[in-house]
Scaffold this active site. Structure first.
Site, PDB file in Angstrom:
ATOM      1  N   ASP A 194      70.762  29.723  75.369  1.00 53.51           N
ATOM      2  CA  ASP A 194      71.091  28.770  74.874  1.00 53.51           C
ATOM      3  C   ASP A 194      70.146  27.585  75.075  1.00 53.51           C
ATOM      4  O   ASP A 194      69.630  27.308  76.180  1.00 53.51           O
ATOM      5  CB  ASP A 194      72.413  28.195  75.355  1.00 53.51           C
ATOM      6  CG  ASP A 194      73.043  26.942  74.688  1.00 53.51           C
ATOM      7  OD1 ASP A 194      73.618  27.047  73.481  1.00 53.51           O
ATOM      8  OD2 ASP A 194      72.789  25.625  75.119  1.00 53.51           O
ATOM      9  N   ASN A 202      67.524  16.604  68.852  1.00 55.98           N
ATOM     10  CA  ASN A 202      67.965  16.149  67.583  1.00 55.98           C
ATOM     11  C   ASN A 202      67.892  14.812  67.364  1.00 55.98           C
ATOM     12  O   ASN A 202      67.504  13.984  66.446  1.00 55.98           O
ATOM     13  CB  ASN A 202      69.301  16.824  67.374  1.00 55.98           C
ATOM     14  CG  ASN A 202      69.059  18.019  66.484  1.00 55.98           C
ATOM     15  OD1 ASN A 202      68.198  18.481  65.642  1.00 55.98           O
ATOM     16  ND2 ASN A 202      70.244  18.843  66.540  1.00 55.98           N
ATOM     17  N   ASP A 211      65.018  21.557  63.751  1.00 51.51           N
ATOM     18  CA  ASP A 211      64.798  22.648  62.994  1.00 51.51           C
ATOM     19  C   ASP A 211      63.520  23.334  63.550  1.00 51.51           C
ATOM     20  O   ASP A 211      63.434  24.554  63.650  1.00 51.51           O
ATOM     21  CB  ASP A 211      65.030  22.449  61.742  1.00 51.51           C
ATOM     22  CG  ASP A 211      66.117  22.169  61.119  1.00 51.51           C
ATOM     23  OD1 ASP A 211      67.144  22.371  61.748  1.00 51.51           O
ATOM     24  OD2 ASP A 211      66.220  21.643  60.008  1.00 51.51           O
ATOM     25  N   GLU A 237      72.198  26.191  68.505  1.00 56.97           N
ATOM     26  CA  GLU A 237      71.121  26.716  69.375  1.00 56.97           C
ATOM     27  C   GLU A 237      70.985  27.832  70.245  1.00 56.97           C
ATOM     28  O   GLU A 237      70.235  27.683  71.168  1.00 56.97           O
ATOM     29  CB  GLU A 237      70.772  25.148  69.971  1.00 56.97           C
ATOM     30  CG  GLU A 237      71.910  24.830  71.200  1.00 56.97           C
ATOM     31  CD  GLU A 237      72.910  23.910  70.773  1.00 56.97           C
ATOM     32  OE1 GLU A 237      73.626  23.427  71.624  1.00 56.97           O
ATOM     33  OE2 GLU A 237      73.046  23.972  69.474  1.00 56.97           O
TER      34      GLU A 237
END
Length: 317
Positions: A194, A202, A211, A237
């Site tokens: 993770d 973000n 992305d 993620e």
């Protein structure tokens, strides 16, 4: 329409029936070097004493009007045939042939130049060319269907953003690998990963930046794992990886290498630092895909709670 070998054989048989079996027309199929590959009875009875002249040069039987060996140019399927005037070497009789492209060679359909109803050559030639076009078009359609099916299958198996295995396909392959390992008493390890503080990435670099990070991590996983292993995007993620024939120590070492390499990625520039937490566990005799993932997820949670950017490995259940 899906053209299978049986259908193609039927089409070619129909072409043979209407053209090659003609008792009046001379029909000769040439290979790419101008040698006779096949011929009908009318040609063999007139020029070869009913024997098969396969492999012989057309020049053995005909010459051109200039006295040189015949130089056959075949018409393409998109246009009319090319007409050739050939002379029988023995009798001096003049024959009119139409040449059509057939594969890498040519199909010659002809008769005496003074024969009545010579337009039958054109009619038979058009039939040959239409049959050839039909076979070609059906082959093209079949290939397009195969390509489309392969593309659809790939899309069904991959995550649209990163291009690695999606969750559904990963679970399918994991179950198969677990069954293989347990049946044959082989080892298998699982890594749950993770990305740390992904929401912060973000927020700072936008969804395009997020992305870019996911794509970079996925590409790294593909480049680092063995062909027998499989990596996938498990959601958001979170990434997942199974390693076949890998005991826990080897899988833990691999996880550490991945953690360090992920830390060097800078898909959004030098200010974008990435780290990951990883849980690693090994398959137990009674494990299912679900129990193996649950144990790896618990180890991942420990890695998160103990400060992130670390690998926590745990024994079999």
């Amino acid at each position: 329409m899906n053209l299978d070998p049986a259908h193609e054989k039927d089409l070619l048989w129909a072409l043979n029936r209407h053209v090659m079996s003609s008792g009046r027309l001379l029909v000769i199929e040439l290979d790419a070097k101008g040698r006779i590959r096949d011929s009908n009875v009318a040609f063999r009875s007139r020029f070869a004493g009913f024997t098969r002249p396969d492999g012989e040069s057309l020049a053995s039987f005909f010459t051109s009007t200039s006295g040189e060996p015949p130089d056959i140019e075949a018409g393409l399927a998109q246009r009319s045939a090319i007409t050739h005037v050939l002379i029988d070497r023995r009798s001096g009789e003049i024959f009119l042939f139409h040449a059509y492209q057939v594969g890498d060679g040519a199909l010659l359909i002809g008769e005496l130049a003074n024969a009545e109803d010579s337009d039958i050559i054109e009619r038979m030639g058009h039939l040959a060319i239409e049959m050839s076009r039909l076979v070609r078009d059906l082959r093209k359609t079949n290939q397009e269907l195969l390509t489309a099916n392969a593309r659809a299958e790939k899309l069904a198996h991959t995550d649209p953003l990163t291009g690695i295995a999606n969750r559904r396909y990963f679970m399918e392959r994991l179950r198969q690998s677990i069954d293989h390992a347990q049946t044959r008493n082989r080892q298998l390890s699982l890594l749950m990963m993770d990305l740390d503080y992904f929401k912060t990435i973000n927020d700072r670099f936008g969804h395009a930046g997020g992305d870019a990070v996911l794509i970079a991590v996925a590409a790294l996983l593909v480049s680092q794992v063995r062909s027998a292993d499989l990596s996938g995007r498990f959601g958001g993620e979170e990434f997942i990886l199974y390693m076949q024939d890998a005991p826990l120590p080897a899988a833990t070492d691999a996880a550490e290498r991945l953690r360090k390499k992920i830390g060097t990625l800078r898909p959004c520039g030098d200010e974008c630092t990435i780290s990951t937490s990883i849980g690693v566990t090994e398959l137990a005799p009674n494990d299912t895909a679900e129990s193996l993932i649950q144990r790896a997820d618990q180890l991942l949670y420990r890695a998160k709670s103990e400060g992130r950017n670390r690998v926590i490995a745990g024994p079999k259940g």
